[in-house]
Design a protein around this motif. Structure first.
Motif, PDB file in Angstrom:
ATOM      1  N   UNK A 193       0.822  -1.219   0.000  1.00 58.85           N
ATOM      2  CA  UNK A 193       0.000   0.000   0.000  1.00 58.85           C
ATOM      3  C   UNK A 193       0.850   1.261   0.000  1.00 58.85           C
ATOM      4  N   UNK A 194       1.837   1.319   0.908  1.00 62.36           N
ATOM      5  CA  UNK A 194       2.649   2.531   0.999  1.00 62.36           C
ATOM      6  C   UNK A 194       3.584   2.665  -0.203  1.00 62.36           C
ATOM      7  N   UNK A 195       4.016   1.557  -0.755  1.00 60.18           N
ATOM      8  CA  UNK A 195       4.841   1.621  -1.954  1.00 60.18           C
ATOM      9  C   UNK A 195       4.088   2.211  -3.124  1.00 60.18           C
ATOM     10  N   UNK A 196       2.775   1.975  -3.143  1.00 59.94           N
ATOM     11  CA  UNK A 196       1.940   2.506  -4.229  1.00 59.94           C
ATOM     12  C   UNK A 196       1.524   3.949  -3.992  1.00 59.94           C
ATOM     13  N   UNK A 197       1.887   4.496  -2.842  1.00 60.08           N
ATOM     14  CA  UNK A 197       1.585   5.901  -2.589  1.00 60.08           C
ATOM     15  C   UNK A 197       0.480   6.145  -1.579  1.00 60.08           C
ATOM     16  N   UNK A 198       0.271   5.216  -0.649  1.00 64.13           N
ATOM     17  CA  UNK A 198      -0.715   5.454   0.396  1.00 64.13           C
ATOM     18  C   UNK A 198      -0.381   6.757   1.110  1.00 64.13           C
ATOM     19  N   UNK A 199      -1.396   7.556   1.391  1.00 65.21           N
ATOM     20  CA  UNK A 199      -1.199   8.907   1.922  1.00 65.21           C
ATOM     21  C   UNK A 199      -1.231   8.908   3.446  1.00 65.21           C
ATOM     22  N   UNK A 200      -0.200   9.474   4.056  1.00 61.02           N
ATOM     23  CA  UNK A 200      -0.182   9.706   5.498  1.00 61.02           C
ATOM     24  C   UNK A 200      -0.480  11.183   5.758  1.00 61.02           C
ATOM     25  N   UNK A 201      -1.108  11.475   6.882  1.00 65.69           N
ATOM     26  CA  UNK A 201      -1.417  12.864   7.213  1.00 65.69           C
ATOM     27  C   UNK A 201      -1.451  13.042   8.727  1.00 65.69           C
ATOM     28  N   UNK A 202      -1.241  14.263   9.157  1.00 62.28           N
ATOM     29  CA  UNK A 202      -1.414  14.641  10.568  1.00 62.28           C
ATOM     30  C   UNK A 202      -1.618  16.148  10.615  1.00 62.28           C
ATOM     31  N   UNK A 203      -2.434  16.603  11.543  1.00 60.75           N
ATOM     32  CA  UNK A 203      -2.697  18.034  11.619  1.00 60.75           C
ATOM     33  C   UNK A 203      -1.466  18.799  12.091  1.00 60.75           C
ATOM     34  N   UNK A 204      -1.343  20.047  11.607  1.00 60.33           N
ATOM     35  CA  UNK A 204      -0.257  20.903  12.062  1.00 60.33           C
ATOM     36  C   UNK A 204      -0.736  21.758  13.228  1.00 60.33           C
ATOM     37  N   UNK A 205       0.104  22.684  13.686  1.00 65.04           N
ATOM     38  CA  UNK A 205      -0.218  23.502  14.848  1.00 65.04           C
ATOM     39  C   UNK A 205      -1.412  24.409  14.613  1.00 65.04           C
ATOM     40  N   UNK A 206      -1.724  24.692  13.346  1.00 64.72           N
ATOM     41  CA  UNK A 206      -2.863  25.545  13.030  1.00 64.72           C
ATOM     42  C   UNK A 206      -4.161  24.784  12.816  1.00 64.72           C
ATOM     43  N   UNK A 207      -4.122  23.465  12.997  1.00 62.34           N
ATOM     44  CA  UNK A 207      -5.324  22.668  12.801  1.00 62.34           C
ATOM     45  C   UNK A 207      -5.593  22.309  11.353  1.00 62.34           C
ATOM     46  N   UNK A 208      -4.555  22.354  10.510  1.00 60.63           N
ATOM     47  CA  UNK A 208      -4.710  22.016   9.094  1.00 60.63           C
ATOM     48  C   UNK A 208      -4.188  20.610   8.810  1.00 60.63           C
ATOM     49  N   UNK A 209      -4.869  19.914   7.913  1.00 58.62           N
ATOM     50  CA  UNK A 209      -4.340  18.655   7.380  1.00 58.62           C
ATOM     51  C   UNK A 209      -4.257  18.813   5.872  1.00 58.62           C
ATOM     52  N   UNK A 210      -3.259  18.198   5.274  1.00 54.92           N
ATOM     53  CA  UNK A 210      -3.124  18.304   3.828  1.00 54.92           C
ATOM     54  C   UNK A 210      -2.533  17.030   3.280  1.00 54.92           C
ATOM     55  N   UNK A 211      -2.798  16.776   2.011  1.00 54.33           N
ATOM     56  CA  UNK A 211      -2.287  15.567   1.375  1.00 54.33           C
ATOM     57  C   UNK A 211      -2.243  15.748  -0.131  1.00 54.33           C
ATOM     58  N   UNK A 212      -1.264  15.135  -0.752  1.00 52.03           N
ATOM     59  CA  UNK A 212      -1.210  15.069  -2.211  1.00 52.03           C
ATOM     60  C   UNK A 212      -2.272  14.076  -2.680  1.00 52.03           C
ATOM     61  N   UNK A 213      -3.058  14.475  -3.690  1.00 55.64           N
ATOM     62  CA  UNK A 213      -4.128  13.605  -4.183  1.00 55.64           C
ATOM     63  C   UNK A 213      -3.949  13.253  -5.658  1.00 55.64           C
ATOM     64  N   UNK A 214      -2.764  13.539  -6.202  1.00 56.81           N
ATOM     65  CA  UNK A 214      -2.510  13.174  -7.591  1.00 56.81           C
ATOM     66  C   UNK A 214      -1.589  14.154  -8.285  1.00 56.81           C
ATOM     67  N   UNK A 215      -1.578  14.073  -9.597  1.00 60.91           N
ATOM     68  CA  UNK A 215      -0.743  14.926 -10.436  1.00 60.91           C
ATOM     69  C   UNK A 215      -1.627  15.731 -11.384  1.00 60.91           C
ATOM     70  N   UNK A 216      -1.086  16.848 -11.876  1.00 59.85           N
ATOM     71  CA  UNK A 216      -1.848  17.689 -12.800  1.00 59.85           C
ATOM     72  C   UNK A 216      -2.220  16.925 -14.072  1.00 59.85           C
ATOM     73  N   UNK A 217      -1.440  15.927 -14.420  1.00 58.01           N
ATOM     74  CA  UNK A 217      -1.708  15.144 -15.624  1.00 58.01           C
ATOM     75  C   UNK A 217      -2.847  14.139 -15.442  1.00 58.01           C
TER      76      UNK A 217
END
Length: 228
Positions: free
Chosen positions: A156-180
């Motif tokens: 799963x992680x080799x294929x690009x499984x996304x990890x996330x955790x909130x930052x100090x401002x309460x934001x979470x973010x993740x890459x969801x793909x490429x422009x192509x």
């Protein structure tokens, strides 16, 4: 104040008004329409959450597999028993093992992006806290990188499984793909991430949980997305 180049300023002129969030599909189309650069930009979703980031019981952290991957592979190492080494390597692990792998990392080798471990191996992996912790590479049950299904985790992680955790401002973010990516692929990936964040709302979080969602490319302005 940061100074932006001509391309960014031109994209900013084409961006929708900041106070008018768009349906997700429209936001994806806007980001894809921004001028191409010399590389295939990553597309990222950022979510501003109504949590108190200082409170441990309101932390938002984990991992999620997206329907269409994220357009890149990751180098994974697996801390596992000897009988699983071959299976982990066959699944794509760049290295797998126990004491010998720990020693290799203690000696300075860090040529990997994700470390996964079976629960029984954490007693030896614990020695790597100072080496892996500051780099965000320490396996953790909360992020899904400590699991009895270590071979599946490697895949799963080799294929690009996304990890996330909130930052100090309460934001979470993740890459969801490429422009192509196709518009539908980006939309489905982004929706899967948003839905996952909605499902794991901490019980201790009060008030409005998702305050704002934005979609952007590596070198593009952000586009606001309607909150579900």
């Amino acid at each position: 104040m940061a100074r932006h180049g001509k391309r960014y300023r031109a994209d900013l002129q084409k961006a929708p008004e900041r106070d008018k969030p768009l349906p997700l599909a429209d936001a994806v189309n806007h980001v894809k329409a921004f001028k191409n650069v010399k590389f295939d930009q990553s597309i990222e979703v950022a979510i501003w959450l109504g949590i108190d980031a200082k409170q441990a019981d309101q932390a938002v952290r984990g991992s999620v597999s997206l329907p269409h991957g994220i357009g890149k592979t990751k180098r994974v190492v697996a801390f596992c028993s000897d009988d699983k080494v071959a299976a982990c390597k066959e699944a794509g692990a760049v290295e797998a093992g126990g004491e010998e792998l720990v020693k290799k990392i203690e000696d300075g080798w860090l040529d990997f992006d994700v470390a996964v471990a079976s629960p029984d191996m954490m007693r030896v992996v614990a020695r790597l806290g100072r080496a892996l912790g500051p780099k965000g590479l320490m396996p953790s049950p909360k992020s899904g990188t400590v699991t009895p299904n270590v071979v599946e985790a490697v895949r799963d992680y080799g294929a690009g499984k996304v990890e996330f955790r909130n930052d100090a401002g309460g934001n979470v973010h993740a890459v969801v793909g490429k422009q192509s990516f196709e518009t539908s692929q980006l939309e489905e990936n982004a929706q899967a991430f948003i839905d996952h964040i909605m499902r794991i709302k901490p019980a201790a979080a009060k008030g409005h949980y998702v305050k704002q969602i934005a979609l952007s490319g590596t070198m593009t302005p952000g586009v606001l997305v309607e909150v579900p």
